[in-house]
Motif scaffolding. Structure first.
Motif, PDB file in Angstrom:
ATOM      1  N   GLU A   1       0.806  -1.216   0.000  1.00  0.00           N
ATOM      2  CA  GLU A   1       0.000   0.000   0.000  1.00  0.00           C
ATOM      3  C   GLU A   1       0.843   1.271   0.000  1.00  0.00           C
ATOM      4  OE1 GLU A   1      -3.177  -0.229  -0.423  1.00  0.00           O
ATOM      5  OE2 GLU A   1      -3.127  -2.414  -0.286  1.00  0.00           O
ATOM      6  N   VAL A   2       2.157   1.135  -0.073  1.00  0.00           N
ATOM      7  CA  VAL A   2       3.031   2.306  -0.017  1.00  0.00           C
ATOM      8  C   VAL A   2       4.112   2.198  -1.072  1.00  0.00           C
ATOM      9  CG1 VAL A   2       4.622   3.675   1.386  1.00  0.00           C
ATOM     10  CG2 VAL A   2       2.660   2.570   2.464  1.00  0.00           C
ATOM     11  N   GLY A   3       4.029   3.103  -2.062  1.00  0.00           N
ATOM     12  CA  GLY A   3       5.061   3.175  -3.087  1.00  0.00           C
ATOM     13  C   GLY A   3       5.686   4.553  -3.081  1.00  0.00           C
ATOM     14  N   SER A   4       5.031   5.493  -3.770  1.00  0.00           N
ATOM     15  CA  SER A   4       5.540   6.861  -3.840  1.00  0.00           C
ATOM     16  C   SER A   4       5.550   7.557  -2.481  1.00  0.00           C
ATOM     17  CB  SER A   4       4.701   7.681  -4.834  1.00  0.00           C
ATOM     18  OG  SER A   4       4.775   7.127  -6.132  1.00  0.00           O
ATOM     19  N   GLY A   5       4.680   7.137  -1.580  1.00  0.00           N
ATOM     20  CA  GLY A   5       4.579   7.808  -0.284  1.00  0.00           C
ATOM     21  C   GLY A   5       5.445   7.195   0.798  1.00  0.00           C
TER      22      GLY A   5
ATOM     23  N   ASN B   1       7.600  -6.001  11.852  1.00  0.00           N
ATOM     24  CA  ASN B   1       6.317  -6.504  11.371  1.00  0.00           C
ATOM     25  C   ASN B   1       5.862  -5.683  10.171  1.00  0.00           C
ATOM     26  OD1 ASN B   1       5.029  -8.667  13.223  1.00  0.00           O
ATOM     27  ND2 ASN B   1       5.917  -7.183  14.668  1.00  0.00           N
ATOM     28  N   GLY B   2       5.321  -6.363   9.169  1.00  0.00           N
ATOM     29  CA  GLY B   2       4.821  -5.663   7.994  1.00  0.00           C
ATOM     30  C   GLY B   2       5.051  -6.451   6.722  1.00  0.00           C
ATOM     31  N   GLU B   3       4.830  -5.792   5.584  1.00  0.00           N
ATOM     32  CA  GLU B   3       5.000  -6.433   4.275  1.00  0.00           C
ATOM     33  C   GLU B   3       5.792  -5.518   3.348  1.00  0.00           C
ATOM     34  OE1 GLU B   3       1.272  -9.357   3.358  1.00  0.00           O
ATOM     35  OE2 GLU B   3       0.892  -7.213   3.124  1.00  0.00           O
ATOM     36  N   LYS B   4       6.530  -6.136   2.439  1.00  0.00           N
ATOM     37  CA  LYS B   4       7.237  -5.434   1.377  1.00  0.00           C
ATOM     38  C   LYS B   4       6.878  -6.094   0.048  1.00  0.00           C
ATOM     39  CE  LYS B   4       9.597  -2.644   4.073  1.00  0.00           C
ATOM     40  NZ  LYS B   4       9.413  -1.173   4.017  1.00  0.00           N
ATOM     41  N   LYS B   5       6.747  -5.270  -0.987  1.00  0.00           N
ATOM     42  CA  LYS B   5       6.302  -5.792  -2.285  1.00  0.00           C
ATOM     43  C   LYS B   5       7.235  -5.319  -3.394  1.00  0.00           C
ATOM     44  CE  LYS B   5       2.044  -6.285  -5.039  1.00  0.00           C
ATOM     45  NZ  LYS B   5       0.638  -5.845  -5.169  1.00  0.00           N
ATOM     46  N   TRP B   6       7.331  -6.133  -4.457  1.00  0.00           N
ATOM     47  CA  TRP B   6       8.168  -5.841  -5.627  1.00  0.00           C
ATOM     48  C   TRP B   6       9.668  -5.896  -5.300  1.00  0.00           C
ATOM     49  CZ3 TRP B   6       5.521  -6.196  -9.861  1.00  0.00           C
ATOM     50  CH2 TRP B   6       4.198  -5.756  -9.910  1.00  0.00           C
TER      51      TRP B   6
END
Length: 454
Positions: free
Chosen positions: A201-205, A224-229
């Motif tokens: 849910e967080v790219g540019s921000g 804790n959390g997620e990372k994408k790409w």
């Protein structure tokens, strides 16, 4: 002209023909019938025949210029040592990667067998000083990014994530002990790195909205959390994870090992670009990281931004490589592809497309060359890097589109290479800052007003 004169002229022409070639010709056609047919031609027909033969002879003697995307010959500005390193990378990519690039891209798999061969080049962390790194210029780093992407943008991304983002985070933000522990091993590809900033849910921000959290408990940090790409993360030994401190609110960086409890990386599927890159969705569930693996000099997002600024120039060079690969493939195709009895490279509309391509490519190359000179001189700013990323990623889109267009239907087939560049250009357009975000960075610099949402 008399029959005797016609035959005499024909005999004179045949005398200039290689006897071996003439013998091969006699096996395909009846030369006596050919001679008889020539004897029956009138003057106008004979002149037309001679004109055609002369034209074919000149065509065979016409030497075409080499296929080279460096139209302004910027390579001349490199030192002999830099040029040698550039060609070492080019030869490696042509010999080792190009033959397998389409297959692995199509299967969305990574050719792990090339990693030891990369190590033999001794080019990882090329612009870093010490720790087994070559200590060359950022200009040469950019040139190598171009050479990698010129053949395969996916492999260029693998190299850039490992050598630029992961090694760069430790080089800029790590303690001396962390640098000594990791950089020599990563330079030799004994350990592979990844870089985890972007989230679902967080790219540019990312600067103000990271959802991944960290909290210190005793001598450990709980993430804790997620990372994408996250490129390389399905097989990397370490991943640099950026998280927000629950207590202070500041952004911190961590060297997270693949065996750390609570770390899970899942391969992302069904991508239309950079299919060879193994992007992962990372889940951190009470992931425990010792204080010794916290990047000791990463205490705010400004430190994260230093890494991004340093590597953004390489991404602009990567766009240059993508465009250059597409242009050179298209130019080669137009010289070989014939329609209406002529190579399509000789048609006006095709030449117009090629000129548009080389114009964009040359502008991109000269811009990036100057950008890297500024980086080597310590003059690089966020807006300088952002302008290069904006311009080059936009122009690359145009170049690959025209390359696909001059190839007609063949342009969408992997075997002609351009289709892969068309798809991969879309990824370059978005990562390391979207066009919109980078435009606002430049806009703020030239107007004095920030248009970012606060």
């Amino acid at each position: 002209m008399s029959l005797f004169g016609k035959v005499k002229n024909t005999i004179g022409l045949l005398k200039s023909v290689d006897l071996e070639a003439l013998n091969k010709l006699s096996q395909k056609v009846d030369l006596s019938k050919v001679m008889s047919a020539v004897g029956n031609l009138d003057d106008r027909q004979l002149q037309g025949l001679m004109k055609m033969l002369n034209s074919q002879a000149k065509k065979g003697q016409h030497k075409l210029p080499p296929i080279d995307g460096d139209f302004y010959n910027l390579a001349q500005k490199l030192t002999p040592e830099e040029r040698e390193i550039q060609m070492k990378m080019r030869n490696f990519m042509e010999d080792e990667v190009k033959p397998i690039a389409n297959d692995f891209w199509n299967r969305a798999e990574f050719p792990h067998e090339i990693i030891p061969k990369f190590a033999e080049l001794n080019l990882a962390g090329i612009a870093y000083k010490g720790y087994g790194c070559p200590g060359q210029s950022f200009l040469l780093e950019g040139i190598l990014a171009m050479e990698l992407a010129r053949v395969d943008v996916s492999i260029s991304t693998f190299f850039g994530v490992h050598s630029g983002l992961a090694m760069g985070s430790i080089y800029l933000c790590g303690s001396e002990e962390q640098k000594q522990e990791w950089l020599p091993k990563m330079q030799k590809f004994e350990k592979i790195g990844a870089f985890g900033l972007t989230e679902p849910e967080v790219g540019s921000g990312a600067a103000g909205g990271l959802g991944t959290s960290c909290k210190k408990v005793g001598d450990e940090w709980i993430l804790n959390g997620e990372k994408k790409w996250i490129g390389n993360a399905t097989f990397s030994d370490i991943t640099i994870i950026w998280a927000r401190d629950e207590d202070s609110g500041s952004v911190k960086g961590f060297i997270v090992r693949k065996e750390n409890p609570g770390f899970h990386a899942e391969k992302m599927k069904d991508k239309m670009a950079l299919r060879t890159v193994q992007n992962a969705l990372i889940t951190l569930t009470d992931c425990r990281v010792p204080e010794s693996d916290r990047l000791q000099n990463a205490n705010s997002f400004k430190d994260t931004a230093k890494v991004l600024q340093m590597t953004r120039a390489s991404v602009a060079w990567q766009a240059v490589g993508c465009a250059r690969g597409a242009y050179e493939a298209a130019l080669k195709y137009t010289k070989k592809r014939e329609q209406f009895g002529r190579p399509i490279a000789s048609f006006q509309l095709i030449q117009n497309h090629l000129v548009e391509m080389i114009s964009n490519l040359t502008a991109m190359q000269t811009l990036c060359f100057r950008l890297s000179e500024m980086q080597d001189g310590g003059q690089l700013t966020d807006e300088h890097a952002s302008l290069a990323k904006v311009f080059c990623s936009m122009r690359t889109r145009d170049v690959v589109s025209r390359a696909r267009e001059v190839m007609g239907g063949n342009g969408i087939l992997l075997e002609y290479d351009v289709a892969r560049f068309v798809a991969d250009a879309e990824a370059i357009y978005s990562y390391e800052g979207t066009k919109e975000i980078n435009s606002l960075i430049v806009g703020r610099a030239i107007t004095g007003y920030s248009a970012f949402v606060s």
